[in-house]
Write a protein that holds these residues in place. Sequence first.
Motif, PDB file in Angstrom:
ATOM      1  N   THR A 112     -12.452 -29.519  64.636  1.00 13.69           N
ATOM      2  CA  THR A 112     -12.869 -29.124  63.288  1.00 13.69           C
ATOM      3  C   THR A 112     -12.065 -27.908  62.863  1.00 13.69           C
ATOM      4  O   THR A 112     -12.057 -26.880  63.545  1.00 13.69           O
ATOM      5  CB  THR A 112     -14.375 -28.798  63.253  1.00 13.69           C
ATOM      6  N   TYR A 114     -10.822 -25.467  59.244  1.00 18.19           N
ATOM      7  CA  TYR A 114     -11.250 -25.050  57.908  1.00 18.19           C
ATOM      8  C   TYR A 114     -10.020 -24.628  57.124  1.00 18.19           C
ATOM      9  O   TYR A 114      -9.105 -23.989  57.676  1.00 18.19           O
ATOM     10  CB  TYR A 114     -12.228 -23.871  57.992  1.00 18.19           C
ATOM     11  N   THR A 118     -11.439 -20.443  53.087  1.00 14.86           N
ATOM     12  CA  THR A 118     -12.600 -21.182  52.594  1.00 14.86           C
ATOM     13  C   THR A 118     -13.476 -21.571  53.778  1.00 14.86           C
ATOM     14  O   THR A 118     -13.146 -21.330  54.933  1.00 14.86           O
ATOM     15  CB  THR A 118     -12.184 -22.451  51.835  1.00 14.86           C
ATOM     16  N   THR A 120     -14.443 -24.831  53.841  1.00 16.55           N
ATOM     17  CA  THR A 120     -14.341 -26.284  53.716  1.00 16.55           C
ATOM     18  C   THR A 120     -13.859 -26.878  55.027  1.00 16.55           C
ATOM     19  O   THR A 120     -12.738 -26.593  55.469  1.00 16.55           O
ATOM     20  CB  THR A 120     -13.361 -26.654  52.592  1.00 16.55           C
ATOM     21  N   ILE A 122     -12.472 -29.597  57.794  1.00 19.27           N
ATOM     22  CA  ILE A 122     -11.621 -30.785  57.911  1.00 19.27           C
ATOM     23  C   ILE A 122     -11.702 -31.239  59.362  1.00 19.27           C
ATOM     24  O   ILE A 122     -11.393 -30.475  60.282  1.00 19.27           O
ATOM     25  CB  ILE A 122     -10.168 -30.495  57.523  1.00 19.27           C
ATOM     26  N   THR A 132     -12.793 -36.117  53.722  1.00 19.76           N
ATOM     27  CA  THR A 132     -14.180 -36.324  53.315  1.00 19.76           C
ATOM     28  C   THR A 132     -14.701 -37.550  54.037  1.00 19.76           C
ATOM     29  O   THR A 132     -13.989 -38.166  54.842  1.00 19.76           O
ATOM     30  CB  THR A 132     -14.284 -36.520  51.787  1.00 19.76           C
ATOM     31  N   PRO A 219     -14.395 -20.541  59.697  1.00 21.02           N
ATOM     32  CA  PRO A 219     -14.452 -20.437  58.232  1.00 21.02           C
ATOM     33  C   PRO A 219     -14.306 -18.989  57.796  1.00 21.02           C
ATOM     34  O   PRO A 219     -14.799 -18.072  58.453  1.00 21.02           O
ATOM     35  CB  PRO A 219     -15.831 -20.997  57.893  1.00 21.02           C
ATOM     36  N   THR A 222     -17.106 -17.496  53.633  1.00 22.50           N
ATOM     37  CA  THR A 222     -18.478 -17.028  53.499  1.00 22.50           C
ATOM     38  C   THR A 222     -18.660 -15.761  54.305  1.00 22.50           C
ATOM     39  O   THR A 222     -17.936 -15.521  55.275  1.00 22.50           O
ATOM     40  CB  THR A 222     -19.468 -18.090  54.013  1.00 22.50           C
TER      41      THR A 222
END
Length: 278
Positions: A112, A114, A118, A120, A122, A132, A219, A222
């Motif tokens: 995984t 990001y 961000t 988000t 991937i 997605t 990430p 945030t």
Amino acid sequence: MEEQSPAAGAPTGSGGRPPAEGRFRSAATTAATAQKPSSRRAVPSGEGDAGREVRKGREGRSSAPSRKRRHPVRVAVVSVVIVVVLLVGAAAGGFAWLRWFSEDDAADFAGTWYLAGTATPITITEDRIQLTDDVSYRYALNDQDKTFELSFGNLKGGGRYRFSLDRNQLALVDGDFSAADTLGDDITWTLRALTESAQGRVLAPGEAARGVTLLSRTPTGTPSLPEATDTPEATAGEDAKADTGDGSKSGNDDGGAEPDKADATPAPDTSDKADDRA
């Protein structure tokens, strides 16, 4: 009768000359005598084998200093060449180990990621890049050339990839690259990355630009967890309570205001009325 000496009785040839055997002996003696001066001339001033050895020794001693003067220079040049070759070999071997053998690109590529800056996610599997739930690209890595190929239906593309030294960042660059292109760029980038690493910094595998996708393992869009919980709610509620002087707090445990005092003190009022009746 007179005795004749053997020499006188020896036969003679015509004209009183000795016979052929005598002539041969005389000729051999003459030839030996003629060769002696030439052999003496080959060794001047009576110099024999001992003299030649002495002369050779002198000549060797006279030429020895010149060879000794050239020897240190030759050793220094050879030493410098050997050191340079060893340094170049060590640098090439270290780069080759770092680029091709130290890590497993296929294993580090999956997981995984990001998008940089961000939150988000991937997801990358062994053969797909999942953008997605409905959109995914099939890919194939070439870990020797450090390139990849993408396919989405009938569409195909590709590019190159590069990990950061800590393997926590990944750069995907669109385009058509050969092995020589990636090798030359990676040599320059690796030198910069090692310099930054020596100073305690991590160099990003690429710069944000058109056609460049930067990914991170964590990430960054945030706030982090410690910043979100600097002032816990329970603590804020306790601080909001005020001491009323009788040992009770003016607020509830959840930080809200207490009910009206008229509702909170019915018992004392009732007790006063009972005393009046008495």
